[in-house]
Design an enzyme around this catalytic site. Structure first.
Site, mmCIF file in Angstrom:
data_model
loop_
_atom_site.group_PDB
_atom_site.id
_atom_site.type_symbol
_atom_site.label_atom_id
_atom_site.label_comp_id
_atom_site.label_asym_id
_atom_site.label_seq_id
_atom_site.Cartn_x
_atom_site.Cartn_y
_atom_site.Cartn_z
ATOM 1 N N GLY A 175 5.847 5.947 -7.204
ATOM 2 C CA GLY A 175 4.554 6.117 -6.556
ATOM 3 C C GLY A 175 3.939 7.488 -6.725
ATOM 4 O O GLY A 175 2.720 7.618 -6.880
ATOM 5 N N THR A 203 3.246 -0.863 -10.148
ATOM 6 C CA THR A 203 4.564 -0.688 -9.534
ATOM 7 C C THR A 203 5.321 0.380 -10.321
ATOM 8 O O THR A 203 5.130 0.509 -11.531
ATOM 9 C CB THR A 203 5.365 -2.014 -9.504
ATOM 10 O OG1 THR A 203 6.739 -1.734 -9.167
ATOM 11 C CG2 THR A 203 5.360 -2.737 -10.833
ATOM 12 N N GLY A 204 6.162 1.157 -9.636
ATOM 13 C CA GLY A 204 6.896 2.236 -10.295
ATOM 14 C C GLY A 204 6.980 3.433 -9.357
ATOM 15 O O GLY A 204 6.817 3.282 -8.146
ATOM 16 N N THR A 241 9.501 -4.030 -5.546
ATOM 17 C CA THR A 241 8.204 -4.061 -4.866
ATOM 18 C C THR A 241 7.437 -5.291 -5.365
ATOM 19 O O THR A 241 7.695 -5.758 -6.466
ATOM 20 C CB THR A 241 7.444 -2.757 -5.219
ATOM 21 O OG1 THR A 241 7.977 -1.713 -4.428
ATOM 22 C CG2 THR A 241 5.951 -2.848 -4.978
ATOM 23 N N ARG A 274 7.320 9.204 4.003
ATOM 24 C CA ARG A 274 6.930 9.211 2.581
ATOM 25 C C ARG A 274 6.087 7.952 2.290
ATOM 26 O O ARG A 274 6.463 6.838 2.616
ATOM 27 C CB ARG A 274 8.185 9.228 1.708
ATOM 28 C CG ARG A 274 7.905 9.217 0.207
ATOM 29 C CD ARG A 274 7.941 7.829 -0.363
ATOM 30 N NE ARG A 274 7.695 7.778 -1.797
ATOM 31 C CZ ARG A 274 7.477 6.656 -2.468
ATOM 32 N NH1 ARG A 274 7.468 5.506 -1.847
ATOM 33 N NH2 ARG A 274 7.251 6.682 -3.756
ATOM 34 N N VAL A 275 4.939 8.154 1.676
ATOM 35 C CA VAL A 275 4.094 7.020 1.287
ATOM 36 C C VAL A 275 3.880 7.085 -0.218
ATOM 37 O O VAL A 275 3.531 8.138 -0.754
ATOM 38 C CB VAL A 275 2.729 7.059 2.016
ATOM 39 C CG1 VAL A 275 1.851 5.896 1.569
ATOM 40 C CG2 VAL A 275 2.930 7.017 3.532
ATOM 41 N N GLY A 276 4.120 5.982 -0.906
ATOM 42 C CA GLY A 276 3.931 5.941 -2.359
ATOM 43 C C GLY A 276 2.527 5.476 -2.723
ATOM 44 O O GLY A 276 1.582 5.589 -1.936
ATOM 45 N N ASP A 277 2.406 4.937 -3.921
ATOM 46 C CA ASP A 277 1.091 4.510 -4.422
ATOM 47 C C ASP A 277 0.600 3.207 -3.818
ATOM 48 O O ASP A 277 -0.607 2.957 -3.779
ATOM 49 C CB ASP A 277 1.180 4.303 -5.941
ATOM 50 C CG ASP A 277 2.234 3.237 -6.274
ATOM 51 O OD1 ASP A 277 3.400 3.425 -5.880
ATOM 52 O OD2 ASP A 277 1.889 2.216 -6.897
HETATM 53 N N1 ASP Z 1 5.524 2.011 -6.149
HETATM 54 C C1 ASP Z 1 6.469 1.876 -5.068
HETATM 55 C C2 ASP Z 1 6.532 3.189 -4.306
HETATM 56 O O1 ASP Z 1 6.523 4.236 -4.931
HETATM 57 C C3 ASP Z 1 7.840 1.515 -5.531
HETATM 58 C C4 ASP Z 1 7.916 0.389 -6.531
HETATM 59 O O2 ASP Z 1 6.926 -0.010 -7.123
HETATM 60 O O3 ASP Z 1 9.033 -0.103 -6.725
HETATM 61 O O4 ASP Z 1 6.646 3.142 -3.102
#
Ligand code: ASP
Length: 274
Positions: free
Chosen positions: A212, A209-210, A160, A187-190
């Site tokens: 979500g 990042t990580g 990301t 699906r929606v992350g952070d």
């Molecule tokens: N944070 C992103 C998500 O969960 C993924 C990522 O940071 O690699 O969609």
């Protein structure tokens, strides 16, 4: 202008060069932190090694849905689950300049088309191969419930992209992603969630990042921002990174009065300009 960009926690520092190239190219000639963060993230989206724009991860059903956002202390532009556009960050910027703050789903894709963003397939051979490998690893049949169970067990992330910039106390943040592995449609992350994947306020700009789901539960970006005056930027990022369950990872980039900083619990490609 001070700028720092990342290419996703869980990546490798060998990709620092790619982030640096995007940072140089994307910020060249820009006059404000907002222009710079959008320019850099646009370049990172066009680099197929990153999970944003071209090279976004493919969902289990074979489609790609992307999230992106931009923020300054004045406004926010956020989009979730946009499909078949080349640069989601430019669509997020359109939302930033519109009366809205957050657009999602099929309607954000329609919004983009109305504004002239052409149909574009962001998939790459590498991501097609990864999808085939994921499907091979899935146990049981392909019913959605199994997909859900597998998502929680196996979710992987990385690649990301995000960027924060500062000039004379003006701050901006931008983030873009294709989501995670083993991801179902919707699906929606952070990344597009204000306060979780990004935040900009009087003390600086923060992007995360990580995984979500864990980041949203902790509202990591706004918490990190709010800790800056008391703890300083380095400690604020460290506390943010450590506030996670053991089985997952997190990366944070931030910029404040003390300049840009990055911290992460695993390798995170990054580059900065002072
Ligand atoms: N944070 C992103 C998500 O969960 C993924 C990522 O940071 O690699 O969609």
């Amino acid at each position: 202008m001070q700028i720092i960009a990342h290419g996703g926690v869980g990546g490798t520092r060998e990709q620092d060069g790619c982030v640096e190239e995007a940072l140089e190219k994307g910020s060249k000639g820009t006059e404000t932190p907002l222009e710079a963060v959008v320019g850099v993230v646009r370049e990172l989206e066009d680099d197929p090694i990153f999970n944003a724009g071209t090279g976004s991860r493919i969902r289990l059903d074979g489609t790609i849905q992307m999230d992106a956002a931009v923020m300054t202390p004045e406004d926010i532009g956020s989009i979730a689950a946009v499909e078949r556009v080349r640069n989601p960050i430019l669509v997020a910027l359109e939302v930033y300049h519109s009366p809205y703050v957050f657009l999602a789903g099929a309607d954000v894709t329609r919004f983009a088309r109305k504004l002239g963003y052409e149909d574009y397939d962001p998939s790459t051979e590498k991501r097609e191969k990864e999808l085939a490998e994921m499907k091979n690893k899935l146990k049981g049949d392909d019913k959605e419930l199994d997909d859900l169970r597998n998502f929680y067990r196996k979710v992987g992330f990385g690649d990301t992209v995000g960027c924060v910039a500062a000039e004379d106390g003006n701050y901006a943040a931008a983030v873009s992603t294709g989501g995670t592995d083993y991801c179902i449609r919707g699906r929606v992350g952070d990344s597009p969630v204000p306060g979780a994947g990004f935040f900009v306020g009087e003390h600086g700009a923060v992007v995360t990042t990580g995984k979500g789901e864990e980041i949203i539960k902790r509202m990591t970006a706004i918490r990190c921002h709010d800790m800056i005056p008391e703890y300083g930027i380095k400690e604020a990022c460290r506390i943010g990174v450590e506030n996670l369950p053991e089985d997952t990872t997190l990366g944070i980039i931030a910029v404040g009065e003390e300049g840009p900083w990055a911290d992460s619990s695993r390798e995170m490609p990054q580059a900065k300009k002072l």
